[in-house]
Design a protein around this motif. Sequence first.
Motif, PDB file in Angstrom:
ATOM      1  N   MET A 174       8.861  -3.089 -19.259  1.00 26.74           N
ATOM      2  CA  MET A 174       9.806  -3.762 -18.311  1.00 26.74           C
ATOM      3  C   MET A 174      10.860  -4.520 -19.062  1.00 26.74           C
ATOM      4  O   MET A 174      10.400  -5.381 -19.876  1.00 26.74           O
ATOM      5  CB  MET A 174       9.038  -4.504 -17.206  1.00 26.74           C
ATOM      6  CG  MET A 174       9.675  -4.789 -15.989  1.00 26.74           C
ATOM      7  SD  MET A 174       8.521  -5.414 -14.776  1.00 26.74           S
ATOM      8  CE  MET A 174       7.796  -4.062 -14.324  1.00 26.74           C
ATOM      9  N   ARG A 178      14.085  -8.097 -15.130  1.00 26.93           N
ATOM     10  CA  ARG A 178      13.296  -7.451 -14.391  1.00 26.93           C
ATOM     11  C   ARG A 178      11.792  -8.149 -13.984  1.00 26.93           C
ATOM     12  O   ARG A 178      11.327  -8.193 -12.721  1.00 26.93           O
ATOM     13  CB  ARG A 178      13.180  -5.930 -14.552  1.00 26.93           C
ATOM     14  CG  ARG A 178      12.151  -5.061 -13.608  1.00 26.93           C
ATOM     15  CD  ARG A 178      12.739  -4.676 -12.533  1.00 26.93           C
ATOM     16  NE  ARG A 178      13.835  -3.862 -12.613  1.00 26.93           N
ATOM     17  CZ  ARG A 178      14.291  -2.514 -11.766  1.00 26.93           C
ATOM     18  NH1 ARG A 178      13.191  -2.318 -11.003  1.00 26.93           N
ATOM     19  NH2 ARG A 178      15.267  -1.958 -12.050  1.00 26.93           N
ATOM     20  N   VAL A 182      10.099  -9.600 -10.590  1.00 31.22           N
ATOM     21  CA  VAL A 182       8.899  -8.946 -10.037  1.00 31.22           C
ATOM     22  C   VAL A 182       7.861 -10.145  -9.940  1.00 31.22           C
ATOM     23  O   VAL A 182       7.157 -10.068  -8.937  1.00 31.22           O
ATOM     24  CB  VAL A 182       8.574  -7.826 -11.011  1.00 31.22           C
ATOM     25  CG1 VAL A 182       6.957  -7.325 -10.501  1.00 31.22           C
ATOM     26  CG2 VAL A 182       9.439  -6.642 -10.760  1.00 31.22           C
ATOM     27  N   GLU A 249      12.927 -14.105   0.496  1.00 34.70           N
ATOM     28  CA  GLU A 249      12.770 -12.861   1.009  1.00 34.70           C
ATOM     29  C   GLU A 249      11.357 -13.219   1.953  1.00 34.70           C
ATOM     30  O   GLU A 249      11.387 -12.865   3.085  1.00 34.70           O
ATOM     31  CB  GLU A 249      12.380 -11.906   0.180  1.00 34.70           C
ATOM     32  CG  GLU A 249      13.711 -11.446  -0.676  1.00 34.70           C
ATOM     33  CD  GLU A 249      13.439 -10.326  -1.623  1.00 34.70           C
ATOM     34  OE1 GLU A 249      12.214  -9.769  -1.727  1.00 34.70           O
ATOM     35  OE2 GLU A 249      14.077 -10.493  -2.627  1.00 34.70           O
ATOM     36  N   ARG A 286      -4.032   3.278  -5.093  1.00 34.61           N
ATOM     37  CA  ARG A 286      -3.262   3.832  -5.935  1.00 34.61           C
ATOM     38  C   ARG A 286      -3.868   4.879  -6.698  1.00 34.61           C
ATOM     39  O   ARG A 286      -4.934   4.538  -7.283  1.00 34.61           O
ATOM     40  CB  ARG A 286      -2.376   3.078  -6.812  1.00 34.61           C
ATOM     41  CG  ARG A 286      -1.236   2.680  -6.219  1.00 34.61           C
ATOM     42  CD  ARG A 286      -0.280   1.679  -7.104  1.00 34.61           C
ATOM     43  NE  ARG A 286       1.035   1.523  -6.801  1.00 34.61           N
ATOM     44  CZ  ARG A 286       1.792   0.718  -7.713  1.00 34.61           C
ATOM     45  NH1 ARG A 286       1.368   0.062  -8.672  1.00 34.61           N
ATOM     46  NH2 ARG A 286       3.040   0.646  -7.108  1.00 34.61           N
ATOM     47  N   GLY A 312       8.072   1.528 -16.068  1.00 37.25           N
ATOM     48  CA  GLY A 312       7.965   0.030 -15.289  1.00 37.25           C
ATOM     49  C   GLY A 312       8.053  -0.168 -13.831  1.00 37.25           C
ATOM     50  O   GLY A 312       7.504  -0.535 -13.217  1.00 37.25           O
ATOM     51  N   ALA A 313       9.437   0.450 -13.875  1.00 34.90           N
ATOM     52  CA  ALA A 313      10.053   0.137 -12.357  1.00 34.90           C
ATOM     53  C   ALA A 313       9.386   0.868 -11.352  1.00 34.90           C
ATOM     54  O   ALA A 313       9.100   0.296 -10.286  1.00 34.90           O
ATOM     55  CB  ALA A 313      11.513   0.459 -12.351  1.00 34.90           C
ATOM     56  N   ALA A 314       8.816   2.142 -11.690  1.00 35.40           N
ATOM     57  CA  ALA A 314       8.236   2.836 -10.702  1.00 35.40           C
ATOM     58  C   ALA A 314       6.694   2.494 -10.711  1.00 35.40           C
ATOM     59  O   ALA A 314       5.981   3.049  -9.772  1.00 35.40           O
ATOM     60  CB  ALA A 314       8.331   4.481 -11.308  1.00 35.40           C
ATOM     61  N   GLY A 315       6.045   1.336 -11.183  1.00 35.46           N
ATOM     62  CA  GLY A 315       5.006   0.907 -11.104  1.00 35.46           C
ATOM     63  C   GLY A 315       3.959   1.450 -11.947  1.00 35.46           C
ATOM     64  O   GLY A 315       2.565   1.471 -11.929  1.00 35.46           O
TER      65      GLY A 315
ATOM     66  N   SER B 204      10.537  -5.091  -0.413  1.00 33.30           N
ATOM     67  CA  SER B 204      11.341  -5.218  -1.514  1.00 33.30           C
ATOM     68  C   SER B 204      11.652  -3.947  -2.304  1.00 33.30           C
ATOM     69  O   SER B 204      11.010  -3.019  -2.419  1.00 33.30           O
ATOM     70  CB  SER B 204      10.642  -6.121  -2.493  1.00 33.30           C
ATOM     71  OG  SER B 204      11.333  -6.006  -3.459  1.00 33.30           O
ATOM     72  N   LEU B 206      11.725  -3.872  -5.270  1.00 31.29           N
ATOM     73  CA  LEU B 206      11.070  -3.831  -6.439  1.00 31.29           C
ATOM     74  C   LEU B 206       9.345  -3.533  -6.123  1.00 31.29           C
ATOM     75  O   LEU B 206       8.690  -3.936  -7.033  1.00 31.29           O
ATOM     76  CB  LEU B 206      10.901  -5.374  -7.060  1.00 31.29           C
ATOM     77  CG  LEU B 206      12.292  -5.942  -7.523  1.00 31.29           C
ATOM     78  CD1 LEU B 206      12.114  -7.444  -7.918  1.00 31.29           C
ATOM     79  CD2 LEU B 206      12.979  -5.178  -8.729  1.00 31.29           C
ATOM     80  N   ARG B 207       9.210  -3.201  -5.108  1.00 26.88           N
ATOM     81  CA  ARG B 207       7.860  -2.955  -4.449  1.00 26.88           C
ATOM     82  C   ARG B 207       6.917  -2.263  -5.500  1.00 26.88           C
ATOM     83  O   ARG B 207       5.734  -2.814  -5.643  1.00 26.88           O
ATOM     84  CB  ARG B 207       7.947  -1.903  -3.194  1.00 26.88           C
ATOM     85  CG  ARG B 207       6.501  -1.668  -2.676  1.00 26.88           C
ATOM     86  CD  ARG B 207       6.759  -0.405  -1.639  1.00 26.88           C
ATOM     87  NE  ARG B 207       5.442   0.109  -1.069  1.00 26.88           N
ATOM     88  CZ  ARG B 207       4.548   0.872  -1.373  1.00 26.88           C
ATOM     89  NH1 ARG B 207       4.941   1.585  -2.497  1.00 26.88           N
ATOM     90  NH2 ARG B 207       3.537   1.231  -0.789  1.00 26.88           N
ATOM     91  N   ASP B 208       7.243  -1.304  -6.113  1.00 26.09           N
ATOM     92  CA  ASP B 208       6.223  -0.563  -6.982  1.00 26.09           C
ATOM     93  C   ASP B 208       5.917  -1.267  -8.070  1.00 26.09           C
ATOM     94  O   ASP B 208       4.658  -1.365  -8.556  1.00 26.09           O
ATOM     95  CB  ASP B 208       6.990   1.047  -7.275  1.00 26.09           C
ATOM     96  CG  ASP B 208       7.063   1.821  -6.201  1.00 26.09           C
ATOM     97  OD1 ASP B 208       6.339   1.720  -5.078  1.00 26.09           O
ATOM     98  OD2 ASP B 208       8.259   2.618  -6.344  1.00 26.09           O
ATOM     99  N   ALA B 209       6.858  -1.955  -8.573  1.00 28.83           N
ATOM    100  CA  ALA B 209       6.419  -3.092  -9.738  1.00 28.83           C
ATOM    101  C   ALA B 209       5.695  -4.257  -9.380  1.00 28.83           C
ATOM    102  O   ALA B 209       4.798  -4.817 -10.174  1.00 28.83           O
ATOM    103  CB  ALA B 209       7.769  -3.329 -10.538  1.00 28.83           C
TER     104      ALA B 209
END
Lengths: 338, 338
Positions: A174, A178, A182, A249, A286, A312-315, B204, B206-209
């Motif tokens: 990541m 970012r 996160v 948020e 998950r 990384g952004a996709a989890g 968010s 950024l949810r997945d991360a």
Amino acid sequence: MVVRTGARLRAAVLGTGLIGGSVLLRLHAAGLDVIGWDPDEATRRQARSLGVPMADLLADAVADRAVVFLGGPLPTLPATLVEVAALTGEDCLLTDVGSTKAQLAAFAAAQGLTHRFVPGHPMAGTDRAGLTAAVPELFTGAAWVLCPAPDGLAAFRRLVALITEVFAARVVPMAADRHDAVVALASHVPHLLAGALAGAAERSSLRDAVLTLAAGSFRDGTRVAGTPPQRTTNMLRGNRDEVVAALAEVAGYLDELSAALRADEPDLLTARYAEAAAARQALAGRRYDEQIRSFPATGEPADEVAWLSALGAAGGHLSGCRTAGETVSYVAHRPQSD
Amino acid sequence: MVVRTGARLRAAVLGTGLIGGSVLLRLHAAGLDVIGWDPDEATRRQARSLGVPMADLLADAVADRAVVFLGGPLPTLPATLVEVAALTGEDCLLTDVGSTKAQLAAFAAAQGLTHRFVPGHPMAGTDRAGLTAAVPELFTGAAWVLCPAPDGLAAFRRLVALITEVFAARVVPMAADRHDAVVALASHVPHLLAGALAGAAERSSLRDAVLTLAAGSFRDGTRVAGTPPQRTTNMLRGNRDEVVAALAEVAGYLDELSAALRADEPDLLTARYAEAAAARQALAGRRYDEQIRSFPATGEPADEVAWLSALGAAGGHLSGCRTAGETVSYVAHRPQSD
């Protein structure tokens, strides 16, 4: 492979509190040639009593090391990085275990160290502090963020291999900025909420009864308010702008819940809670698809960094990295859509 | 003693989800003559498959019972109370297990039932629901609030004896409105914070991360956001004014933390976290002084109620109640000052 070579890898860990200490204990338990250093003499003595070599001087700890982990309080890391970079050769890999990344990554770039310094953040901890709380298995199965830079991919790959092999951690690639956005939501705002709940209870005229009736929701929701206060302050200050943005948020969502309650709109309130519950379900359930992805070892760095960042952004996360001949291969795990 | 008489105590439990079901299972395991009822046929079948007697009709469940526990969704409790009161004799003890108390207590008073209805709230639970999640030991060591009324002390004493003996719970005596103010902070606002954190993460970009980097602070802080949404809505609506007031206190503390962070005042931020940490330390390290306190069984009720209320307000609890001859004796536990 980094570890399974004939010669034992020579590593050092600087700052051996909860996180650094756990890194040190794990490297030692894994059989690496590792030495620690901490500015606190009692900590050094304690580590030695556990059978782990400790240097009295930072310079002695890092001499001739192939990899150095920088721990210790967040505000000390830039100075430590400069000092260690000056004491070590160009082939010495550097990384840190601090809880925010953008400031230190920018500092390292300004110092011309991106080719051998890989910003890192193992996402594990407890509400206790110090080497006494450290355990070698702290990072097993935990997320460990590493920030790949286009001119630091060789260092990044070596570190992915080391961390997945030795710590059994899930390496999450990541970008530094970012990462900070996160963790603002994934860790820092939760610390603010916990502090607010525990602080309001402490200050309440109903304090004693509140502590007696403290349900699981209160105990869970205040747990990290027991963290050493100075550590929490350092963590939040190191990521101030992102924390303030993420808090807005969360406060916005809290306002929606509160407004639905005050207006007595039960259907709306239930719908908001159903939306929130979806995050919990995703957290619990998950599933991941495994994939091997290869790149030419001397290919276009931007392609590799882009793929890593998207993962990384996709989890997703990495569980291994291997360089064989002219090919580097990652073992990647990408979450199936919930 | 309620239980250790020659004849087995005849009890009923209405509404056998997580809480009522756990009450039912414990009473059954303790050897009482207990029968359950639930409007859901599948739940009745499931309870029978566990060997627990269940009635198909509420009226059959409560016939000739010495004590009836009212469970089920909070909004249904007033109607159930009226129905059960009409079906049972004046010597039948009634109590409930709902999560808020003032509305139902006021309703019972208006119905002239305070002499035999004792509002109750066992403070235990999980984020799961239904009889499948019920376990007989759910309340062992847990706080169980009972609200004493001046004209209901005989019923209160019997229930204290039953609950401490059979459930090994810590009975916290507390007026209904005080209970609601306390649980607003000890349970309901934590549910709001958890919902806001989980909801903001779900929404968010950024949810997945965020879910991948979810630290212990996030997992703990969102746990009760996985509670069935309808149950949370009922709980919050049943205590709206107190929840709104307690939320304002917590939001005020959150504003202080946030202001100290934005103004970059680390000493102030650390001081606020130290104050919050004190609540955690008190939660973890409480010690109690034990005391036996006796009253004439037919004495001035106001004295006994005042002593009970003060005990609960101070964070204390009861572990037993015994009536011998003309004397009633409580075993009380009062927290030592932190």
